[in-house]
Design a protein around this motif. Structure first.
Motif, mmCIF file in Angstrom:
data_model
loop_
_atom_site.group_PDB
_atom_site.id
_atom_site.type_symbol
_atom_site.label_atom_id
_atom_site.label_comp_id
_atom_site.label_asym_id
_atom_site.label_seq_id
_atom_site.Cartn_x
_atom_site.Cartn_y
_atom_site.Cartn_z
ATOM 1 N N THR A 27 56.013 2.571 121.970
ATOM 2 C CA THR A 27 55.023 3.484 121.386
ATOM 3 C C THR A 27 54.600 2.975 120.014
ATOM 4 O OG1 THR A 27 56.085 5.346 122.500
ATOM 5 C CG2 THR A 27 54.532 5.876 120.755
ATOM 6 N N VAL A 28 53.303 3.033 119.757
ATOM 7 C CA VAL A 28 52.750 2.740 118.434
ATOM 8 C C VAL A 28 52.110 4.027 117.935
ATOM 9 C CG1 VAL A 28 51.177 1.321 117.085
ATOM 10 C CG2 VAL A 28 52.288 0.358 119.112
ATOM 11 N N VAL A 29 52.547 4.500 116.764
ATOM 12 C CA VAL A 29 52.043 5.755 116.206
ATOM 13 C C VAL A 29 51.088 5.440 115.062
ATOM 14 C CG1 VAL A 29 52.633 7.979 115.189
ATOM 15 C CG2 VAL A 29 54.205 6.902 116.813
ATOM 16 N N PHE A 30 49.916 6.085 115.100
ATOM 17 C CA PHE A 30 48.914 5.937 114.044
ATOM 18 C C PHE A 30 48.825 7.276 113.311
ATOM 19 C CE2 PHE A 30 47.938 2.812 117.181
ATOM 20 C CZ PHE A 30 47.412 1.719 116.501
ATOM 21 N N GLU A 36 61.548 9.223 128.777
ATOM 22 C CA GLU A 36 62.850 9.043 129.428
ATOM 23 C C GLU A 36 62.780 9.332 130.915
ATOM 24 O OE1 GLU A 36 65.764 11.353 127.453
ATOM 25 O OE2 GLU A 36 65.775 10.153 125.615
ATOM 26 N N SER A 37 61.911 10.291 131.282
ATOM 27 C CA SER A 37 61.811 10.671 132.696
ATOM 28 C C SER A 37 60.679 9.959 133.421
ATOM 29 C CB SER A 37 61.587 12.187 132.809
ATOM 30 O OG SER A 37 60.401 12.559 132.133
ATOM 31 N N ASP A 38 59.938 9.139 132.680
ATOM 32 C CA ASP A 38 58.781 8.444 133.268
ATOM 33 C C ASP A 38 59.198 7.047 133.699
ATOM 34 O OD1 ASP A 38 56.381 7.444 134.017
ATOM 35 O OD2 ASP A 38 55.368 7.754 132.100
ATOM 36 N N ILE A 39 58.938 6.737 134.968
ATOM 37 C CA ILE A 39 59.339 5.419 135.474
ATOM 38 C C ILE A 39 58.470 4.320 134.867
ATOM 39 C CG2 ILE A 39 60.207 6.342 137.647
ATOM 40 C CD1 ILE A 39 57.593 5.486 138.953
ATOM 41 N N ASN A 40 57.289 4.691 134.322
ATOM 42 C CA ASN A 40 56.400 3.699 133.717
ATOM 43 C C ASN A 40 56.507 3.703 132.197
ATOM 44 O OD1 ASN A 40 55.219 2.870 136.206
ATOM 45 N ND2 ASN A 40 53.956 4.731 136.202
ATOM 46 N N PHE A 41 57.634 4.164 131.679
ATOM 47 C CA PHE A 41 57.756 4.282 130.228
ATOM 48 C C PHE A 41 57.667 2.942 129.520
ATOM 49 C CE2 PHE A 41 62.024 3.006 131.221
ATOM 50 C CZ PHE A 41 62.471 2.330 130.101
ATOM 51 N N SER A 42 57.865 1.838 130.261
ATOM 52 C CA SER A 42 57.822 0.514 129.637
ATOM 53 C C SER A 42 56.419 0.160 129.154
ATOM 54 C CB SER A 42 58.309 -0.562 130.618
ATOM 55 O OG SER A 42 57.508 -0.556 131.786
ATOM 56 N N LYS A 43 55.390 0.814 129.705
ATOM 57 C CA LYS A 43 54.038 0.554 129.247
ATOM 58 C C LYS A 43 53.832 1.167 127.869
ATOM 59 C CE LYS A 43 51.495 0.060 133.589
ATOM 60 N NZ LYS A 43 50.343 0.551 134.382
ATOM 61 N N THR A 44 53.294 0.382 126.968
ATOM 62 C CA THR A 44 53.088 0.866 125.612
ATOM 63 C C THR A 44 51.995 1.922 125.573
ATOM 64 O OG1 THR A 44 53.773 -1.239 124.650
ATOM 65 C CG2 THR A 44 52.411 0.198 123.286
ATOM 66 N N SER A 45 52.275 2.998 124.865
ATOM 67 C CA SER A 45 51.251 4.018 124.650
ATOM 68 C C SER A 45 50.980 4.129 123.162
ATOM 69 C CB SER A 45 51.684 5.367 125.218
ATOM 70 O OG SER A 45 52.879 5.809 124.591
ATOM 71 N N LEU A 46 49.760 4.536 122.836
ATOM 72 C CA LEU A 46 49.382 4.763 121.444
ATOM 73 C C LEU A 46 49.409 6.257 121.184
ATOM 74 C CD1 LEU A 46 46.261 2.390 121.216
ATOM 75 C CD2 LEU A 46 48.684 1.809 121.028
ATOM 76 N N ASP A 89 53.101 2.911 112.791
ATOM 77 C CA ASP A 89 54.559 2.883 112.911
ATOM 78 C C ASP A 89 54.939 2.442 114.315
ATOM 79 O OD1 ASP A 89 57.222 3.176 112.385
ATOM 80 O OD2 ASP A 89 57.226 5.377 112.580
ATOM 81 N N ILE A 90 55.891 1.521 114.401
ATOM 82 C CA ILE A 90 56.385 1.072 115.703
ATOM 83 C C ILE A 90 57.904 1.202 115.696
ATOM 84 C CG2 ILE A 90 54.464 -0.534 116.050
ATOM 85 C CD1 ILE A 90 56.261 -2.820 115.233
ATOM 86 N N PRO A 91 58.521 1.167 116.873
ATOM 87 C CA PRO A 91 59.992 1.270 116.899
ATOM 88 C C PRO A 91 60.645 0.201 116.028
ATOM 89 C CG PRO A 91 59.106 1.520 119.107
ATOM 90 C CD PRO A 91 57.957 1.141 118.235
ATOM 91 N N ASP A 92 61.794 0.546 115.451
ATOM 92 C CA ASP A 92 62.502 -0.374 114.557
ATOM 93 C C ASP A 92 62.817 -1.691 115.255
ATOM 94 O OD1 ASP A 92 62.442 1.570 112.647
ATOM 95 O OD2 ASP A 92 64.473 2.301 113.050
#
Length: 922
Positions: free
Chosen positions: A409-412, A443-453, A472-475
């Motif tokens: 996830t990328v947060v703006f 956590e419950s989404d099987i496609n969670f590996s896809k980056t979302s904005l 902001d992006i994950p550490d």
């Protein structure tokens, strides 16, 4: 005045009037004629010719004709022409035409005059084809004759004979080399009158005009270019004009601004995705070559980069000489600025092209491109290793309690009057309650590996004052380096949007080798991204200690990030001075000088990502379509099975319901057939010795009918009413079981569809109809009276006769009583019972016959729905198969436009590289 002019104007007679100009020409010529008459050595024909002219001028046309008929010298053909003129004036046009046509002379002037006269006659008579032929002959014969070409042009234009008008303009332009005729030709071109003529027809006049006036030449070339554009001769025109420019001997110092602009416009049009590569591959190389040699200062960079991009995508398509010239032009280009508008247009064209084909560009890319084009905000990417307190620092800036971004996830963070959080994926945008909720969803989404904005909008004074968006992006953790190295860190794709990177350091670790390697790898992935550092001190340090740590960090980062700045930030310092200082630090960290160039670089990156996405989507589309076809075929098979199951269910319920009703009906029939005879026989007890035997048969018949009617009304019908209600309850249970079964079937299919596609609702109004009909049957049956004892059987006839004969005699009453009882008790009433039963049961049988129709009606809607969905799916399967077959058979329909989009992108990338080499770019 020349002789020919005198003859044309019919003033030849003036040659005989010398010294007699003031006298009457008729009188003078008459005296001359009479003076010469009779002298053999004198030819009076010239005098007669002159007299004819004078008579003509006095409108005495018959006298003029009389004089000219006798001319047989060298003026004979002129005399014939004058005679025709006289007949023309007399309105004897056929005679005039015949005379004109009979003239046979070598005089160019005379023949021209004859042609013009014939043209006038034909034009006046409306014989336009003859008029056109004659005027064309006149132009061909003597184009320099006064007004002949103007007369021809006016005639052609008046009657909209544009092919002849264009031919005249082309021929005269080539012959006279006059700019007036080239202007006329240009007007025809501008009016669209030449677009159906093959371009090679105009090569010669263009060559002539090039030598006459190059400004007019350029204007005519551009007009013709515009005229042919988009038409059937467009590609032929491009080939012809390219060939022409290659043949022409050009002045190297000549400036072709308008032609150069047209070349650029055409090149962009050819590679905008509407043509296949095979259609333009033979045109573009020569077009680019000519453009490169013709390009002015404003187009040279675009032209040179177009050459290099095309040759890069299609190797060896351009000549080495052209490549060398393009590289030289690029080297000496003085362009030091760039606009993102061409890239924006390219991205919009790609999006539009995809939408037309039922595709959609990644929504995340569309969103980031919008942000790239917004120069009113700067994008600050804040990163740090796990445990470096990055989230706490962002909280202190925003004045809120944000959380660490979920994985992928990328947060703006952006200032806004109200709070709104939107998650943007490749295919959708949705509003979410909080980042915590998003983390749980992932956590419950099987496609969670896809980056979302995540677009996090909330009121923030700091962001507002600094026109800032914080990213902001994950550490980062120990695995991040390998992920970036192996191109598996999808977040970096979207942090290309960042205008500056702020790396969080701690006082305990300062700047480690792992952090250095990681930042270098990030900068390798995102070139020209300014990198700065924030030293976060959670412990209270003296100013000297902080300065020492800053200096130590500076020494470590200088070899790798020489322009990086460091800002010490303490969470214990709540003063506005620290916030103000950090604001200045942030603003200094953005390179506003080259912001447009850097944003353009980011835009080009996202355009390439969009093209890559569409290429992947094509493969995915084929696979998805093939899988969808298989899935739909499986669905059709299941629907067909469901249809058979429904048919079996209908048969089963029909058998149960009909069988139950049939049993009910047969029970009533049996009851009536067995009970009615007994009821009748029991009437024998009514016969007494004191009965009136003369009327006993009538009374008994009435009683018997009443007993049968009472039995039916009070016993049979109530029993039927109860039985039919039980039957309706049974049918209701069976129908509801069927409906439950169909609902389960519907749910199964709807789960497969992921939507409420099937609604298998049965028609329960059938039960209402049955209840109404049952009530009518139970209350509305009335039987006719039967002739039970009034039938004409022998025993009844004898008994009735005996009753009438002996009914009044007491000794015989005992005998009659016995006889009547025996007759009633021993009579066969089966046929009678059958008749009554048939009459009674008729309505029940009619009801039974309608059961098949009613039960079919109950199941009709589910059958219809299943059949409709099956037909829709079969049609969809056929369409998908055709589409898939087309995709596989014609991959160029999809791949060629993307390749051409990439050519344009590569060109913009070349331009970007050239801009970055400029001394003003840093």
């Amino acid at each position: 005045m020349t002789l020919e002019k005198q003859l044309i104007q019919k003033k030849y007679y003036e040659n005989l009037m010398i010294d007699h100009e003031d006298n009457d020409p008729v009188q003078i010529l008459g005296h001359l004629y009479m003076g010469k008459l009779g002298k053999e050595e004198v030819d009076v024909s010239y005098i007669r010719y002159s007299q004819g002219e004078v008579y003509y001028n006095y409108k005495d046309y018959e006298a003029a004709i009389f004089k000219w008929e006798k001319i047989h010298n060298d003026l004979e053909q002129w005399a014939r022409k004058n005679m025709a003129d006289a007949y023309f004036e007399l309105k004897l046009l056929p005679t005039a035409v015949d005379l004109y046509k009979s003239i046979n002379s070598e005089s160019l002037t005379l023949n021209t005059e004859v042609a013009l006269q014939l043209f006038s006659i034909y034009n006046e008579q409306g014989e336009l084809d003859f008029a056109a032929d004659v005027i064309k002959e006149a132009v061909s014969l003597n184009p320099d004759y006064p007004n002949v070409t103007e007369l021809a042009r006016a005639f052609f234009e008046k009657y909209r004979d544009w092919s002849s008008a264009i031919e005249l303009a082309v021929d005269e332009a080539i012959r006279t080399k006059g700019l007036d005729w080239f202007d006329i030709l240009k007007n025809y071109v501008d009016e669209g009158l030449t677009k159906q003529i093959s371009p090679d027809y105009f090569l010669k006049p263009l060559e002539v005009l090039f030598d006459v006036n190059q400004v007019s030449f350029e204007q005519l070339v551009v007009s013709m270019w515009n005229s042919y554009e988009g038409g059937e001769f467009y590609f032929a025109w491009l080939s012809e004009i390219d060939g022409l420019f290659l043949r022409l001997e050009q002045d190297p110092s000549a400036i072709w601004s308008k032609v150069s602009a047209k070349y650029q416009e055409t090149y962009v049009e050819l590679v905008n995705g509407q043509y296949f590569i095979d259609e333009i591959s033979h045109i573009v190389p020569s077009l680019l070559t000519n453009w490169l040699y013709l390009a002015d200062h404003s187009h040279i960079l675009f032209s040179a980069t177009s050459v290099l991009a095309w040759n890069e995508m299609f190797e060896n398509s351009m000549s080495p000489t052209t490549i060398q010239k393009a590289e030289t032009a690029l080297l000496h280009s003085t362009n030091d600025s760039v606009s993102i508008e061409p890239g924006q247009r390219l991205f919009e064209e790609i999006v539009k092209w995809a939408e037309v084909r039922g595709l959609d560009v990644d929504l995340r890319l569309k969103w980031t491109v919008e942000k790239v084009a917004n120069f009113e905000e700067n994008h600050l990417l804040v990163v740090g290793m796990t445990g470096n307190g990055k989230t706490a620092f962002i909280n202190s800036l925003l004045g809120s309690n944000s959380v660490t971004p979920p994985p992928s996830t990328v947060v703006f963070y952006e200032n806004d009057e109200s709070i709104q959080i939107d998650e943007i994926t490749d295919t959708s945008t949705q509003t979410i309650p909080s980042l915590i909720d998003l983390a749980e969803m992932k956590e419950s989404d099987i496609n969670f590996s896809k980056t979302s904005l995540v677009h996090f909008k909330a009121p923030s004074k700091f962001l507002l004052e600094n026109q800032l968006t914080v990213m902001d992006i994950p550490d980062f953790d120990p695995s991040t380096y390998e992920a970036i190295k192996n191109n598996k860190n999808d977040e970096l794709k979207f942090v290309h949007l960042a205008d500056s990177l702020l790396f969080i350091l701690t006082a305990t670790t300062l700047f480690t080798d792992r952090e250095r390697d990681l930042l270098l790898k990030v900068q390798e992935q995102i070139p020209n991204l300014p990198v700065h550092f924030l030293l976060k001190t959670d412990t209270i340090y003296h100013e000297e200690e902080v300065s020492k740590m800053v200096e130590e960090i500076r020494m470590r980062i200088k070899p790798h990030f020489p322009r990086a700045k460091i800002f010490p930030f303490s969470k214990h310092n709540k003063s506005s001075k620290q916030v103000e200082g950090f604001s200045q630090f942030i603003r200094m960290g953005f390179d506003q000088k080259s912001l447009v160039e850097r944003r353009n670089q980011k835009l080009l990156f996202y355009i390439r990502e969009a093209l890559t996405y569409l290429l992947k989507r094509r493969v995915e589309t084929e696979n998805e379509m093939a899988e969808l076809i298989i899935w739909k075929e499986d669905i059709v098979s299941k629907l067909n099975g469901a249809k058979h199951q429904l048919s079996d269910l209908e048969k089963e319920k029909m058998q149960i319901i009909q069988s139950s009703y049939h049993t009910l009906k047969e029970d009533i029939k049996y009851d009536l057939k067995t009970t009615i005879p007994k009821l009748i026989r029991d009437c024998s007890a009514l016969i007494k010795e004191n009965s009136d035997f003369r009327k006993i048969h009538i009374e008994l018949n009435q009683e018997m009918n009443e007993r049968v009617q009472n039995y039916i009304q009070h016993t049979v019908l109530p029993r039927f009413s109860k039985a039919i209600q039980g039957w309706i309850e049974l049918a209701t249970d069976e129908f509801y079981q069927s409906q439950d079964y169909l609902e389960e079937m519907s749910e199964g299919f709807n789960r497969m569809y992921g939507e409420q596609r099937l609604k298998l609702n049965c028609d329960f109004k059938v039960l209402d109809d049955w209840s109404r009909d049952a009530h009518r049957l139970a209350n509305g049956i009335q039987l006719d009276n039967m002739n039970i004892l009034n039938r004409s059987t022998p025993s009844q006839l004898v008994l009735k006769s005996a009753g009438k004969l002996f009914g009044t005699l007491r000794p015989n009453k005992s005998m009659l009583c016995t006889m009547y009882k025996k007759l009633i008790e021993n009579e066969d009433y089966d046929k009678l019972a059958t008749t009554v039963t048939k009459q009674f049961i008729l309505q029940f049988e009619l009801f039974e016959k309608g059961l098949t129709r009613d039960i079919t009606m109950f199941f009709r809607e589910p059958f219809s729905v299943i059949q409709e969905v099956m037909e829709e799916e079969q049609q969809a399967i056929q369409q998908k198969k055709e589409t898939l077959e087309q995709l596989k058979a014609n991959p160029e329909k999809y791949l060629d436009p993307i390749t051409l989009f990439e050519v344009r992108l590569r060109q913009y990338e070349w331009m970007q590289v050239e801009i970055e080499r400029s001394p003003s770019y840093s």
